[in-house]
Design an enzyme around this catalytic site. Structure first.
Site, PDB file in Angstrom:
ATOM      1  CG  LEU A 137      69.986   4.915  15.726  1.00  0.00           C
ATOM      2  CD1 LEU A 137      71.041   3.809  15.734  1.00  0.00           C
ATOM      3  CD2 LEU A 137      70.626   6.231  16.118  1.00  0.00           C
ATOM      4  CD  GLU A 190      68.115   9.274  19.228  1.00  0.00           C
ATOM      5  OE1 GLU A 190      68.294   8.059  19.440  1.00  0.00           O
ATOM      6  OE2 GLU A 190      68.898   9.970  18.532  1.00  0.00           O
ATOM      7  CG  PHE A 239      69.270   4.035  26.613  1.00  0.00           C
ATOM      8  CD1 PHE A 239      69.176   3.244  27.752  1.00  0.00           C
ATOM      9  CD2 PHE A 239      69.516   3.424  25.401  1.00  0.00           C
ATOM     10  CE1 PHE A 239      69.332   1.872  27.672  1.00  0.00           C
ATOM     11  CE2 PHE A 239      69.678   2.051  25.311  1.00  0.00           C
ATOM     12  CZ  PHE A 239      69.588   1.267  26.453  1.00  0.00           C
ATOM     13  CE1 TYR A 263      71.880   6.276  23.668  1.00  0.00           C
ATOM     14  CE2 TYR A 263      70.198   5.167  22.385  1.00  0.00           C
ATOM     15  CZ  TYR A 263      71.421   5.146  23.022  1.00  0.00           C
ATOM     16  OH  TYR A 263      72.168   4.009  23.006  1.00  0.00           O
ATOM     17  CG  HIS A 299      73.301   2.542  27.587  1.00  0.00           C
ATOM     18  ND1 HIS A 299      74.607   2.487  27.199  1.00  0.00           N
ATOM     19  CD2 HIS A 299      72.559   2.360  26.475  1.00  0.00           C
ATOM     20  CE1 HIS A 299      74.667   2.257  25.892  1.00  0.00           C
ATOM     21  NE2 HIS A 299      73.444   2.189  25.424  1.00  0.00           N
TER      22      HIS A 299
END
Length: 725
Positions: A448, A450, A473, A476, A521
């Site tokens: 996890l 990005e 999303f 993110y 989100h």
């Protein structure tokens, strides 16, 4: 005198007097001629630093972040092979010079002086920036980065093992090579560096091949902020999955021996290692920086007394390889030669026009093998029962899954990566079954982070893959957006297209998720993506378009080496109905694998002349709902391509209309509608209006849609505009 002049004078006087610093005896491993060659590389680096400052003072040079104090990196270059890709710290001129000695036909002094002068003839950047980099030397260009190159170094190292298992058509890296990335002690604290180092260890402990050598050049200071004594060693020597090595970067014999040991470990074990080099920083951070304003004179002079060139002269003397008088003669000759060559380099032409500067924003196309469309038998084996379902209308999420399957069948280079894309099949099921169909080598479940996801993709793009990283999303992305802006998009720009990292970044985004997740989100701002030169932003509104546009995006990456973002509207993933419950009006059948929508082609629904609605994604869906209530002859245009805007195609689609309403589901400020309104005002003279989201985050719960455009809002705005004559 400034500090550069003081260091130069100290070197000359101390070598002439044979007054050299004490230190360890030369370690075994370097032959005399090798050691002398490394000293020459060190001296050339120093001469370039001196000359760059003179050029800057004369208004003919444009960069003064030097490598003085870090010349030990020449020995690291000697411990590696020219086939080992190197992502360099900006103080690593000595590395590039020493590597040039390993590759025939190089004119490294001339090339680097052209870069200092920002000449259009600079072979790497073409005058766009002073960068370390060379296609011939396998050094992708880096500017003054703060460790932002480390994630892609991890990706490039990963790609070597991946290419052994499945060689891409445009493979660049030797299967036996390793990757090296270097950085300073201050940069080691950056979240980007920490994320990359963590990712390397995370990968290594799972026994996944990752032949990567981190090199931290520890001079104890970042501009004016000191690194705590012992910090790098204490924080890095026990990282899981990463072997720690330490050397004295002031000692070319020790540096070479330890760097060779570290490189051999990485090459043999296919595991990452961390090489910690002691260095000093001479002159301050850059040209205008005066180190005595934040360091005591004793500290500055202490570093100067440890000048690595003085150390090299002593070591060469003690090894019997070169006498101090000979070393001083080399220094004098080199400085004179660099000064002489700089006088010619500053006369070479510069970039003058915007077109010249922008010429490398878009990378060159490359020859590719014909697309390998699989036959029905092969597709039947992979799709199974899904093949029969393709005859029936389906929602976007399922059609995207099939499109990804066909693309992975057609192009072995296509690799997907991201959090939860594999076993789980993605948060919304878009990548379901793909791991079973293609295996974990092509469906990579990442940690996890990005930055690491995008870095993996950038690095794999360096080695001929066509990566499709997924960001779960849109919100993110902001944790890692510089990987696109500062790394992926700038690579062809600063290398004149000699290095590229093509990819298609899949991002689930935009608003209208009913009551789920709030702003984290449901992010409806595209400003950070539309602001990146050279990036293509695509956004479909329905399943069939999504499949055909995704195919075009992959073609753009594979054949034209483009950086593409494919934004998938979350709320439209499951959408089935248009006007009434269970009408199935928003589902489409799956288009045949060879069909695609060309880059820049807009979608047009209707042929009305009274009003045209220009929109995209959820706005297109809502406009189609509103169409029947507007009460006028209407045409609805789906932009599809949001950056660069398909201006000419849009204007052609507006031919004959009397009014234009822009519907933009993103915020009023900084998004697509502003560009559209400007274009329409400048090029059409038509009455125009817009409906946008408010400049607000999106709430969780029943108020989720309150700041967003609505069907009723579109109808009301259209009717007001229709009253304008």
């Amino acid at each position: 005198m400034d500090r550069a002049e003081i260091v130069d004078a100290n070197f000359r006087s101390r070598v002439a007097a044979n007054d050299l610093p004490a230190g360890a005896s030369p370690r075994a491993g370097l032959a005399a001629e090798e050691a002398v060659a490394l000293y020459r590389a060190q001296v050339t680096s120093r001469a370039l630093d001196i000359t760059s400052r003179a050029m800057q003072k004369a208004g003919k040079g444009f960069y003064t972040i030097g490598s003085s104090g870090h010349e030990g990196m020449a020995a690291v270059a000697h411990a590696l092979r020219p086939t080992d890709m190197a992502f360099l710290h900006y103080r690593d001129a000595a590395f590039q010079i020493a590597r040039a000695d390993q590759v025939p036909g190089q004119q490294i002094v001339w090339d680097m002086l052209l870069s200092f002068a920002c000449s259009a003839e600079d072979p790497i950047s073409g005058g766009r920036h002073k960068v370390l980099g060379s296609a011939a030397l396998n050094i992708p260009p880096q500017t003054s980065t703060i460790a932002s190159h480390l994630p892609k170094a991890v990706g490039a190292a990963y790609s070597i093992g991946a290419a052994r298992r499945l060689a891409p058509e445009h493979q660049r890296l030797d299967p036996e090579s390793i990757v090296m990335c270097s950085f300073g002690d201050a940069s080691a604290n950056h979240s980007t560096a920490q994320g990359a180092i963590n990712t390397a260890g995370w990968t290594s402990v799972q026994s996944i091949p990752l032949p990567l050598l981190f090199v931290c050049e520890d001079n104890g200071i970042g501009i004016s902020t000191k690194t705590p004594r012992g910090w790098i060693e204490s924080s890095m020597r026990a990282r899981p999955g990463i072997r720690y090595f330490k050397a004295d970067g002031l000692d070319i014999y020790d540096t070479f021996a330890v760097a060779q040991e570290a490189a051999d470990y990485v090459r043999r074990r296919r595991k990452p290692a961390f090489l910690h080099l002691r260095t000093v920083r001479l002159y301050g951070h850059a040209g205008a920086d005066v180190p005595t304003t934040y360091l005591s004179r004793a500290e500055v002079e202490g570093d100067e007394a440890n000048d690595p060139l003085l150390q090299s002269v002593r070591l060469l003397r003690d090894a019997g390889a070169l006498q101090p008088a000979e070393a001083l003669a080399i220094y004098d000759e080199t400085c004179a030669r660099v000064t002489r060559v700089s006088g010619e380099a500053v006369k070479r032409p510069h970039l003058k026009t915007a077109a010249e500067v922008m010429a490398s924003l878009v990378p060159p196309k490359r020859p590719c093998a014909p697309t390998n469309f699989p036959g029905q038998e092969a597709r039947a084996r992979v799709f199974g029962s899904d093949l029969a379902a393709m005859k029936d209308p389906q929602p976007m999420s399922r059609i995207l899954n099939w499109a990804l399957t066909d693309l992975m069948l057609e192009r072995p280079e296509v690799v997907l990566m991201g959090e939860d894309v594999g076993r789980k099949g993605g948060v919304y099921g878009v990548t379901q079954k793909l791991t079973a169909r293609f295996g974990p080598d092509r469906m990579i479940d990442t940690l996890l982070d990005e930055q690491s996801i995008l870095g993996l993709a950038i690095g794999m793009g360096h080695n001929g893959f066509v990566p499709l990283p997924e960001i779960q999303f849109l919100a993110y992305l902001h944790n890692a957006e510089d990987q696109l802006r500062g790394e992926a998009a700038t690579l062809p720009f600063f290398s004149q297209g000699q290095f590229t990292n093509p990819m298609v970044v899949r991002i689930a985004g935009l608003g209208y998720q009913k009551g789920f997740g709030g702003h984290f989100h449901n992010d409806n701002s595209l400003a950070v993506l539309r602001d990146i030169p050279g990036l293509i932003l695509a956004c479909p509104s329905n399943g069939a378009d999504a499949a055909m546009m995704l195919r075009e995006c992959v073609r753009l990456a594979h054949e034209e080496q483009r950086l593409v973002v494919f934004l998938e509207p979350i709320a439209l993933y499951p959408m089935r109905d248009l006007l009434a419950d269970k009408d199935g009006g928003w589902m489409t059948t799956y288009p045949e694998p060879d069909r695609r929508i060309p880059f820049g082609e807009v979608g047009v629904h209707g042929a009305g002349r009274e009003l045209a609605i220009v929109t995209y994604a959820n706005g297109y869906y809502l406009s189609r709902q509103a169409e029947g209530e507007i009460g006028a002859d209407t045409r609805i245009i789906d932009l599809r391509w949001l950056a660069p805007l398909p201006e000419e195609a849009l204007l052609a689609a507006l031919d004959g209309v009397k009014r234009v309403l822009v519907v933009d589901e993103c915020r009023r400020s900084g998004n697509v509608s502003e560009a559209l309104m400007t274009l329409l005002a400048e090029r059409t003279g038509l009455p125009i209006a817009r409906v946008t989201a408010e400049d607000s985050f999106i709430a969780t719960g029943p108020a989720y849609a309150a700041p967003l455009p609505s069907r009723a809002g579109i109808v009301a705005a259209a009717k007001r505009l229709l009253e304008v004559k």
